[in-house]
Design a protein around this motif. Structure first.
Motif, short mmCIF file in Angstrom:
data_model
loop_
_atom_site.label_atom_id
_atom_site.label_comp_id
_atom_site.label_asym_id
_atom_site.label_seq_id
_atom_site.Cartn_x
_atom_site.Cartn_y
_atom_site.Cartn_z
N LEU A 190 0.84 -1.21 0.00
CA LEU A 190 0.00 0.00 0.00
C LEU A 190 0.87 1.25 0.00
CD1 LEU A 190 -2.84 -0.96 2.51
CD2 LEU A 190 -3.19 -0.10 0.19
N GLY A 191 1.94 1.25 0.81
CA GLY A 191 2.84 2.40 0.83
C GLY A 191 3.48 2.65 -0.52
N ALA A 192 3.89 1.57 -1.20
CA ALA A 192 4.51 1.74 -2.51
C ALA A 192 3.51 2.29 -3.53
CB ALA A 192 5.05 0.40 -2.99
N MET A 193 2.25 1.83 -3.49
CA MET A 193 1.24 2.33 -4.43
C MET A 193 0.90 3.79 -4.13
SD MET A 193 -1.42 -0.81 -5.09
CE MET A 193 -0.90 -2.32 -5.89
N ARG A 194 0.82 4.15 -2.86
CA ARG A 194 0.52 5.56 -2.52
C ARG A 194 1.70 6.46 -2.92
NH1 ARG A 194 -2.70 3.34 2.23
NH2 ARG A 194 -4.82 4.01 1.68
N HIS A 195 2.91 5.94 -2.83
CA HIS A 195 4.06 6.69 -3.33
C HIS A 195 3.91 6.95 -4.83
CE1 HIS A 195 8.65 6.60 -4.38
NE2 HIS A 195 8.16 7.83 -4.47
N LEU B 69 1.22 7.17 -6.47
CA LEU B 69 0.13 8.14 -6.66
C LEU B 69 0.48 9.52 -6.12
CD1 LEU B 69 -2.86 5.83 -5.65
CD2 LEU B 69 -2.40 6.71 -7.95
N GLY B 70 1.62 9.69 -5.46
CA GLY B 70 2.02 10.98 -4.91
C GLY B 70 1.42 11.28 -3.56
N ILE B 71 0.83 10.27 -2.93
CA ILE B 71 0.26 10.46 -1.58
C ILE B 71 1.37 10.15 -0.59
CG2 ILE B 71 -1.70 9.91 -0.09
CD1 ILE B 71 -3.09 8.70 -2.52
N LEU B 72 2.31 11.09 -0.45
CA LEU B 72 3.58 10.78 0.19
C LEU B 72 3.47 10.60 1.70
CD1 LEU B 72 5.97 13.07 -1.88
CD2 LEU B 72 5.18 10.74 -2.35
N ASP B 73 2.69 11.44 2.36
CA ASP B 73 2.60 11.30 3.82
C ASP B 73 2.02 9.96 4.23
OD1 ASP B 73 3.73 13.77 4.17
OD2 ASP B 73 1.83 14.82 4.47
N GLU B 74 0.91 9.59 3.57
CA GLU B 74 0.29 8.30 3.89
C GLU B 74 1.21 7.15 3.49
OE1 GLU B 74 -3.79 7.66 2.83
OE2 GLU B 74 -4.24 9.80 2.94
N ALA B 75 1.91 7.31 2.37
CA ALA B 75 2.86 6.29 1.96
C ALA B 75 3.92 6.08 3.02
CB ALA B 75 3.49 6.67 0.63
N GLU B 76 4.45 7.22 3.55
CA GLU B 76 5.49 7.11 4.57
C GLU B 76 4.94 6.46 5.84
OE1 GLU B 76 9.01 9.84 6.57
OE2 GLU B 76 7.61 10.72 5.15
N ASP B 77 3.72 6.81 6.22
CA ASP B 77 3.11 6.19 7.39
C ASP B 77 3.00 4.67 7.20
OD1 ASP B 77 2.88 8.64 8.58
OD2 ASP B 77 0.76 8.90 8.07
N ASN B 78 2.52 4.30 6.02
CA ASN B 78 2.39 2.86 5.73
C ASN B 78 3.73 2.14 5.83
OD1 ASN B 78 -0.10 3.37 3.07
ND2 ASN B 78 -0.39 3.09 5.28
N LEU B 79 4.74 2.69 5.22
CA LEU B 79 6.05 2.03 5.18
C LEU B 79 6.70 1.99 6.55
CD1 LEU B 79 7.33 3.41 1.78
CD2 LEU B 79 6.68 1.05 2.30
N GLN B 80 6.58 3.06 7.32
CA GLN B 80 7.16 3.06 8.66
C GLN B 80 6.47 2.03 9.56
OE1 GLN B 80 6.99 7.10 10.12
NE2 GLN B 80 8.80 7.75 8.95
N ALA B 81 5.14 1.94 9.44
CA ALA B 81 4.40 0.95 10.24
C ALA B 81 4.79 -0.47 9.83
CB ALA B 81 2.90 1.16 10.08
N ALA B 82 4.94 -0.67 8.50
CA ALA B 82 5.33 -2.00 8.01
C ALA B 82 6.72 -2.38 8.52
CB ALA B 82 5.29 -2.02 6.49
N LEU B 83 7.66 -1.41 8.47
CA LEU B 83 9.02 -1.70 8.94
C LEU B 83 9.04 -2.03 10.43
CD1 LEU B 83 11.12 0.98 7.00
CD2 LEU B 83 11.32 -1.52 6.83
N LEU C 111 13.54 -1.27 0.48
CA LEU C 111 13.71 -0.69 -0.84
C LEU C 111 12.62 0.34 -1.12
CD1 LEU C 111 14.87 -0.48 -3.70
CD2 LEU C 111 13.61 -2.58 -4.29
N ALA C 112 11.35 0.00 -0.80
CA ALA C 112 10.26 0.95 -1.00
C ALA C 112 10.48 2.22 -0.16
CB ALA C 112 8.93 0.30 -0.65
N ALA C 113 10.98 2.05 1.06
CA ALA C 113 11.25 3.21 1.91
C ALA C 113 12.38 4.06 1.33
CB ALA C 113 11.62 2.74 3.32
N ALA C 114 13.41 3.42 0.75
CA ALA C 114 14.52 4.16 0.14
C ALA C 114 14.03 4.97 -1.05
CB ALA C 114 15.62 3.18 -0.28
N GLU C 115 13.18 4.38 -1.88
CA GLU C 115 12.69 5.10 -3.07
C GLU C 115 11.80 6.27 -2.66
OE1 GLU C 115 12.87 1.46 -6.36
OE2 GLU C 115 11.04 1.74 -5.19
#
Length: 1024
Positions: free
Chosen positions: A889-894, A896-910, A929-933
């Protein structure tokens, strides 16, 4: 001849050369007049006239033979005593009874065939044919005259069982000689055997014999089948309906199939049973009851109190097996089993040893070091005659060779040596037991326990060989596995274990019957392992039907346990549940610890998996644990319990506890040399499944590599279980980022897989190939493999739905939106109108639908199914899978340019992955990798470099160098380093390596991105 008749013999005195019915007794004339009115045959009429008018008649003759009197009459002919004046000897002459048969020409042909068949034989136990001819249109056969009685009349007297068996063995030698000559008797019964006054035994009446190489019979020569409408007939002997006598006929003869040597063996064993036990082995109340018993293979147990040894019943029981392949391979093997008397041999040897000891004691004392040359124990190799000997091995080799599949060819290489080793070990142990007893190193009770245990092992081996002979292309795997599951012999040498068991009954007669039934249960166990559940269940039913033996309650407990196990394997779960309940109670009631322990162990598995009664299974675990603690010394039983308990915990989501029990079971088996067995493999494979569920992909790969190393020599390279383990190893390679290894292994499996084998396993292989090829961008190959997988997968299976789901993603990768929608609807239509969120098919479809929408550029639409799947997984406490969906979900929101939600998703996943995933998890690497991109997009270059470096470290450790995510991690690391103004040389090397991978994988868009980046960040001196 057909019917109950006496042939070629006379039981009355022939001083006057005439039977009483034609002598000049006071009431001869009235009786003779009646006989004249009723006579069917011209010779009969002549004999009667001679009695009425002795001075006005000439001697009755047929050919050159002067008829002396009637001996017997049957359905097809009449036998007369006659005199051969040319050679001055008495003979028996058989002539066709024309009015009693429907097809006179055919019957004459059969009679001629009898004469020709018998004339081809010259054996002391077959009546000799002197001449065959015709007289006034009638075929006759002149044969040896035997003064004596028929075998059934002889056996009616009170004779010792040893004498009965010896007489039958001599009759059997006649059949043996006929079979060697290629002839089948087709109507063996006691009435067709003569026991001479001088003790000779002669098989008579080959009137139904057919040369074994005659080819298939024509329609007119086939017996008409007996219908249930004939059930009122008694006694069960009919003429003119079938070729043979129903009470003695084999199941295949009753079905109208051509008779074989195995059919003669069946008739022989019916006859022997009848004469030994004074009753029929089948219910002969009516033809209907007879046919019911014969067709079920239901043989009556020996009568209570019989002195006949159990070994003879076992031999007869095998000769009466329902399937010809389950009988002895030849009459030779059957006769060897009947003649084998281990007790007598032992007694003779012991007597000789004692005599030698007494007479040579002084000499031995003087010699001091001389060893006895006596052999107090006969070589037990003879006890495997007809079970596993050169003849039966050749038969198995031929049967497996005839199947002609790679799996069958591999089975020859694995099965034959294993059985040879097992048989050799059995003989060695049986010999050792006898010697230990003879040398007074082992008590008689312990010797009896050891030999009883070995007899059960022998019965199992016998059943295994029979199962091999019945194997076809679809069941080779099962019989190979059954070979690997033969119960270990070492328990038969374990005095502590043997004496710890429930003691056998004290009544010697009951003990014999119980032992026979235990051997039947051993056979049933092998049938279960071989997948022949119905045959196994029939054996158990016979045991449970013997109420006189079930007074020994431990036997009933053992039979109920086997009944439950067979029912569970056959899918009859309700019956299995009842049987396990009854077995558990019977085991507890009789103190049969092993039965109670195994019943409870199997019961918790049955409830947890097939019956889906997990709460009830969990409540029964403490009882099963307590009961199995009592059999902890039995490695196989206790390991199976640990496995089943682990299954209950795994089904409850308690994976750590399941892992603990499975690892204990594996360690216990390996410690005692029982790891390389099918059961040991199953537990090891469970650990592999668990490693996959917990995301421990490296452990998964190591475990399945280990199962492969064990399963290939144990089961063979073409066995479905071995192929499944290879498939799972390929799956672990793919998950670890090693697609080339995975594809290569799967391609080899596809080429090697036997097309007559398991379609489900083949579909699994093709499905996995398609999944990896989509990821690798080889869409044409993916389409081919998924199409074939869909055709191979059973239509009602979950695998069929999984293939449809993957095809949704394939069409999207090809850019075909209409086809993607159609395939999605097709897959969705196979699910309930309101899908169960816990249904794995539904979950896979949600995931692939989301990925398909993303591939079609409709990423915003993909969020909804992905969020729905994440909620399902989180609610189901599948933390690892839920974290993976959150990262996606974080990668797909990235994107789509929904960066804040993407970052929230990836941080929670990590955060979740750091808690539940192993350090080198490929899921963790993908999330890093998704967090790095994302960090690159947001300009957080130091964070990006850190995330990319961590991801790359994992990929370098577990994945292939040209793995696509690893290439993306290299490029992201290069970008981050360059943007952060550090290590430009290292950045260029990383970018170059990524570019090489993208070009090799034909990733044009990725190649363009790297080339553009290189052009923008090349050193100033090198710019054009």
């Amino acid at each position: 001849m057909e019917g109950d008749e006496v042939t070629a013999g006379a039981s009355e005195s022939d001083a006057e050369h005439t039977p009483a019915s034609v002598r000049g007794d006071s009431d001869t004339v009235p009786r003779a007049m009646e006989s004249l009115r009723n006579a069917d045959d011209p010779l009969d009429k002549q004999l009667v006239k001679r009695a009425l008018f002795p001075r006005r008649t000439t001697p009755v003759q047929i050919g050159r033979f002067q008829i002396l009197g009637l001996i017997g009459r049957g359905g097809m002919g009449v036998v007369y005593a006659a005199y051969d004046d040319l050679l001055d000897r008495k003979v028996a002459v058989k002539v066709l009874l024309g009015e009693a048969v429907r097809d006179l020409t055919l019957s004459r042909v059969r009679l001629m065939r009898e004469a020709q068949a018998m004339a081809r034989l010259s054996h002391a136990n077959i009546v000799t044919v002197h001449e065959v001819g015709q007289d006034t249109g009638q075929v006759f056969v002149a044969m040896e005259f035997v003064r004596g009685v028929t075998l059934d009349a002889w056996a009616e007297q009170d004779r010792p069982w040893r004498e009965v068996v010896a007489t039958f063995v001599r009759a059997g030698r006649g059949l043996e000689a006929a079979h060697r000559a290629g002839l089948i008797h087709r109507d063996f019964k006691p009435a067709n055997v003569m026991v001479g006054d001088d003790g000779t035994v002669k098989v008579l009446d080959f009137g139904l014999a057919r040369a074994a190489d005659d080819g298939p019979p024509v329609a007119s020569d086939l017996p008409r089948h007996i219908t249930q409408g004939d059930s009122h007939l008694a006694p069960l002997t009919r003429t003119g309906v079938v070729l043979g006598t129903p009470a003695y006929m084999s199941p295949e003869a009753h079905r109208g199939e051509p008779s074989t040597a195995a059919s003669d063996q069946f008739s022989f064993c019916v006859s022997l049973y009848q004469c030994l036990y004074k009753q029929s082995p089948f219910d002969t109340t009516s033809l209907a009851t007879l046919l019911a018993d014969v067709r079920r293979g239901k043989v009556a147990p020996p009568p209570a109190g019989t002195p006949v040894p159990a070994r003879l019943y076992r031999a007869i029981r095998r000769g009466l097996a329902l399937a010809p392949g389950d009988r002895f391979p030849s009459m030779t093997a059957l006769l060897a089993a009947l003649e084998r008397d281990p007790g007598a041999a032992y007694r003779r040897a012991a007597a000789l040893a004692l005599t030698a000891a007494v007479t040579a004691f002084a000499g031995w004392m003087a010699a001091g070091s001389h060893e006895s040359q006596m052999q107090p124990c006969p070589d037990a190799q003879a006890e495997l005659a007809g079970v596993w000997d050169a003849g039966r091995a050749a038969t198995v080799r031929q049967a497996l060779g005839t199947i002609g599949t790679p799996a069958a060819e591999a089975a020859l290489a694995t099965v034959m040596p294993r059985i040879d080793r097992y048989a050799a070990s059995w003989v060695e142990m049986r010999n050792e037991a006898c010697v230990a007893h003879a040398e007074a190193r082992q008590s008689t009770p312990l010797f009896d326990l050891r030999t009883a245990c070995l007899a059960q092992r022998r019965a199992g081996l016998d059943a295994l060989v029979a199962a091999l002979l019945q194997a076809d292309a679809g069941s080779v795997d099962d019989v190979v596995q059954a070979t690997a599951e033969l119960p270990p012999l070492d328990r038969c040498a374990d005095a502590q274990a043997l004496t710890a068991d429930v003691p056998p009954p004290e009544d010697p007669r009951l003990r014999l019957r119980v032992q026979a039934h235990r051997e039947a249960l051993a056979r049933a166990g092998v049938r279960e392992d071989a997948g022949q559940y119905q045959l196994g269940r029939a054996l158990v039913e016979d045991v449970l039907a013997d109420s006189s033996s079930l007074v020994y309650e431990p036997l009933r407990a053992e039979a109920l346990l086997r009944a439950g196990s067979l029912a569970m394997e056959a899918g009859d779960h309700a019956t299995a549940e009842r049987a396990y309940d009854d077995a558990l109670l019977a085991g507890l009631g009789t103190g049969h610890a092993a039965v109670a322990a195994v019943a409870s162990s199997k019961q918790i598995y049955l409830r947890a998996v097939p019956l889906n009664q997990l709460p009830r299974a969990r409540t029964e675990v403490p009882l099963a644990t307590a009961l199995n603690q009592r059999v902890r010394h039995d490695v196989d039983l206790y390991s199976e319990f640990l496995n089943n308990r682990g299954v209950v915990h795994a089904m409850a989501g308690e994976l750590k506890i399941a892992r603990q029990h499975w690892e204990e079971a594996v360690a216990l088996r390996e410690q005692h040399g029982r790891g390389e067995t099918p059961k040991g493999l199953e537990t090891l494979a469970n650990l592999g499944w668990l490693a996959r569920a917990e995301g421990r992909d490296e452990d998964m790969a190591a475990i399945y590599a280990r199962t492969i190393a064990i399963s290939e020599p144990l089961l063979g390279p073409h066995h479905a279980a071995h192929i499944r383990y290879e498939y799972l190893l390929a799956d672990s390679h793919w998950r670890l980022g090693r697609p080339r290894q995975a594809l290569a292994r799967l391609a080899r499996l596809e080429q090697r897989f036997d097309r007559l084998g398991n379609d489900y396993v083949r579909a699994m292989i093709l499905h996995e190939l398609g999944i990896i090829e989509i990821d690798e961008g080889d869409l044409a190959a993916a389409r081919t493999h998924l199409d074939r997988a869909l055709a191979a997968a059973p239509a009602a299976s979950e695998l069929h739905d999984a293939v449809l789901s993957e095809r949704v993603r394939l069409y999207a990768a090809e850019g075909d939106a209409p086809a993607t929608a159609r395939e999605y609807q097709r897959a969705l239509a196979r699910l309930p109108a309101t899908p169960d969120p816990g249904d794995r098919r539904y979950q896979f479809l949600l995931l692939n639908h989301a990925r398909a929408l993303d591939a079609l550029g409709r990423t915003a639409e993909a969020l909804a199914p992905l969020e729905q799947l994440h909620a399902i997984l989180a609610a189901g406490e599948r933390a690892l899978d839920a974290a993976e969906m959150l990262a996606l979900l974080g990668a797909m929101r990235h994107k789509l340019g929904i960066l804040d939600e993407a970052e929230d998703n990836l941080q929670a996943a990590l955060a979740e992955l750091e808690r539940v995933a192993p350090p080198r998890s490929p899921i963790l690497a993908g999330t890093l990798l998704a967090a790095a991109e994302l960090a690159l997009t947001r300009g957080h270059f130091a964070d990006a470099a850190g995330f990319a470096a961590q991801a790359l470290a994992i990929y370098d450790a577990i994945a292939e160098p040209d793995h696509l995510p690893a290439a993306r991690a290299r490029f992201a690391h290069a970008q981050a380093l360059t943007a952060a103004g550090s290590a430009p040389a290292n950045a260029r090397a990383l970018a170059d390596a990524a570019l090489e991978t993208f070009r090799g994988k034909a990733r044009a868009a990725d190649v363009a991105r790297v080339v553009a980046w290189q052009a923008a960040h090349a050193p100033a001196a090198s710019r054009p």
